[in-house]
Scaffold this motif. Structure first.
Motif, short mmCIF file in Angstrom:
data_model
loop_
_atom_site.label_atom_id
_atom_site.label_comp_id
_atom_site.label_asym_id
_atom_site.label_seq_id
_atom_site.Cartn_x
_atom_site.Cartn_y
_atom_site.Cartn_z
N ARG A 72 0.51 -1.04 0.05
CA ARG A 72 0.10 -0.08 -0.03
C ARG A 72 0.71 0.98 -0.57
O ARG A 72 0.93 1.99 -0.54
CB ARG A 72 -1.08 -0.01 1.10
CG ARG A 72 -1.34 -1.34 0.74
CD ARG A 72 -3.13 -0.96 2.60
NE ARG A 72 -3.68 -2.29 2.16
CZ ARG A 72 -4.92 -2.11 2.81
NH1 ARG A 72 -5.17 -1.11 4.13
NH2 ARG A 72 -5.44 -3.78 3.04
N ILE A 73 1.69 1.10 1.07
CA ILE A 73 2.89 2.45 0.68
C ILE A 73 3.54 2.92 -0.58
O ILE A 73 3.59 4.10 -0.69
CB ILE A 73 3.46 2.17 2.05
CG1 ILE A 73 2.97 2.58 3.18
CG2 ILE A 73 4.58 3.36 2.46
CD1 ILE A 73 4.05 2.06 4.58
N HIS A 74 3.77 1.55 -0.53
CA HIS A 74 4.70 1.95 -2.26
C HIS A 74 3.78 2.06 -3.31
O HIS A 74 3.87 2.94 -3.87
CB HIS A 74 5.45 0.52 -2.45
CG HIS A 74 6.34 0.31 -3.81
ND1 HIS A 74 7.11 0.73 -4.15
CD2 HIS A 74 5.62 -0.10 -5.11
CE1 HIS A 74 7.79 0.60 -5.35
NE2 HIS A 74 6.78 0.17 -6.31
N ARG A 75 2.32 1.76 -3.49
CA ARG A 75 1.68 1.92 -4.69
C ARG A 75 1.17 3.74 -4.31
O ARG A 75 1.38 3.89 -4.81
CB ARG A 75 0.32 1.26 -4.04
CG ARG A 75 -0.85 1.52 -5.31
CD ARG A 75 -2.19 1.33 -4.69
NE ARG A 75 -2.76 1.62 -3.50
CZ ARG A 75 -3.74 0.82 -2.65
NH1 ARG A 75 -3.97 -0.24 -3.24
NH2 ARG A 75 -3.92 1.39 -1.42
N ASP A 76 0.99 3.90 -2.96
CA ASP A 76 0.69 5.39 -2.86
C ASP A 76 1.87 6.17 -2.47
O ASP A 76 1.48 7.75 -2.97
CB ASP A 76 -0.36 5.43 -0.81
CG ASP A 76 -1.07 4.36 -1.65
OD1 ASP A 76 -2.23 4.39 -2.74
OD2 ASP A 76 -1.75 4.22 -0.53
N LEU A 77 2.45 6.02 -2.26
CA LEU A 77 3.79 6.55 -1.48
C LEU A 77 5.05 6.41 -2.14
O LEU A 77 6.17 5.92 -1.57
CB LEU A 77 4.09 6.96 -0.21
CG LEU A 77 2.48 7.39 0.54
CD1 LEU A 77 3.29 7.63 1.93
CD2 LEU A 77 2.90 8.63 0.45
N PRO A 78 5.01 6.54 -3.71
CA PRO A 78 6.48 5.99 -4.67
C PRO A 78 7.99 6.86 -3.93
O PRO A 78 9.01 5.36 -4.04
CB PRO A 78 5.98 5.99 -5.81
CG PRO A 78 5.16 7.09 -6.14
CD PRO A 78 4.16 6.97 -4.85
N ASP A 79 7.67 7.68 -3.18
CA ASP A 79 9.47 7.86 -3.10
C ASP A 79 9.83 8.18 -1.65
O ASP A 79 11.16 7.98 -1.18
CB ASP A 79 8.93 9.27 -3.04
CG ASP A 79 9.17 10.39 -4.69
OD1 ASP A 79 9.35 9.82 -5.34
OD2 ASP A 79 8.55 11.47 -4.80
#
Length: 218
Positions: A72-79
């Motif tokens: 979820r974090i990788h999808r929503d916050l790629p940075d």
């Protein structure tokens, strides 16, 4: 704390471990622990609120596990870079975390210096794999057999280097293995990154793992 400090979220369901990591890493002048979380759902919320540079993620947690939170974090916050720190070093856990978007994987046997170095390395967008994890990936690989799909139009050397990146090797190690200069390795990596649309070494590692032996994985 410096103006360019690495913002960090520490995630672990064990209070003593979580607090110890937060204190230990927060003592570094270039690290700012902006939040802690007790489970994956809290980790996602903390990441969305603080937009940290790095999330130090446990795997086995209630409510939402570390793999789900990483995805979820990788999808929503790629940075935001996710660095796994867990007691598990089995094949399934390693591959699941990397495929979900983790850019690094350490076991909790790592000492403070190793973890701090990993956080700094992850913040620069580089992949971090503990020696144990690298050995597991090498065992899974068996040989430099992870190759890219034909439609990427990579050269044989670029395919070979992509496989070695997937095995966890760094540029100097790749250069030594292929008996070429490190500058040549960098040139090949730049070319294959441009062709494949990779934005970081972590992208290359995940792609290589997902295409082990040339077969795409779901």
């Amino acid at each position: 704390m410096t103006d360019t400090a690495i913002s960090l979220v520490v995630v672990d369901d064990q209070a003593t471990v979580r607090e110890a990591l937060a204190v230990m890493l927060g003592l570094a002048e270039d690290v700012d622990v902006v939040a802690t979380a007790t489970n994956g759902a809290e980790a996602v919320e903390a990441a969305r609120e603080h937009h940290p540079d790095v999330v130090l993620m446990d795997l086995n947690m209630p409510v939402l596990d570390g793999v789900g939170a990483t995805e979820r974090i990788h999808r929503d916050l790629p940075d935001t870079t996710i660095l796994v720190l867990t007691t598990f070093d089995d094949d399934e856990s390693i591959l699941a975390a990397l495929r979900a978007g983790a850019s690094g994987y350490l076991t909790k046997e790592a000492d403070r210096v190793t973890i701090l170095h990993a956080v700094r390395t992850a913040a620069r967008g580089q992949t971090v794999l503990s020696p144990e994890v690298q050995r597991r990936l090498l065992t899974l690989a068996g040989s430099p057999a992870r190759t890219a799909e034909p439609d990427l139009s990579l050269t044989a050397r670029e395919r070979e280097i992509l496989g070695l990146i997937g095995d966890g090797l760094r540029n100097p190690e790749i250069a030594a293995k292929l008996v070429i200069s490190e500058a040549t390795v960098k040139t090949h990596i730049n070319n294959l990154f441009a062709k494949a649309g990779f934005h970081s070494r972590a992208d290359a590692v995940r792609y290589a793992l997902n295409h082990q032996n040339g077969r795409a994985r779901p």
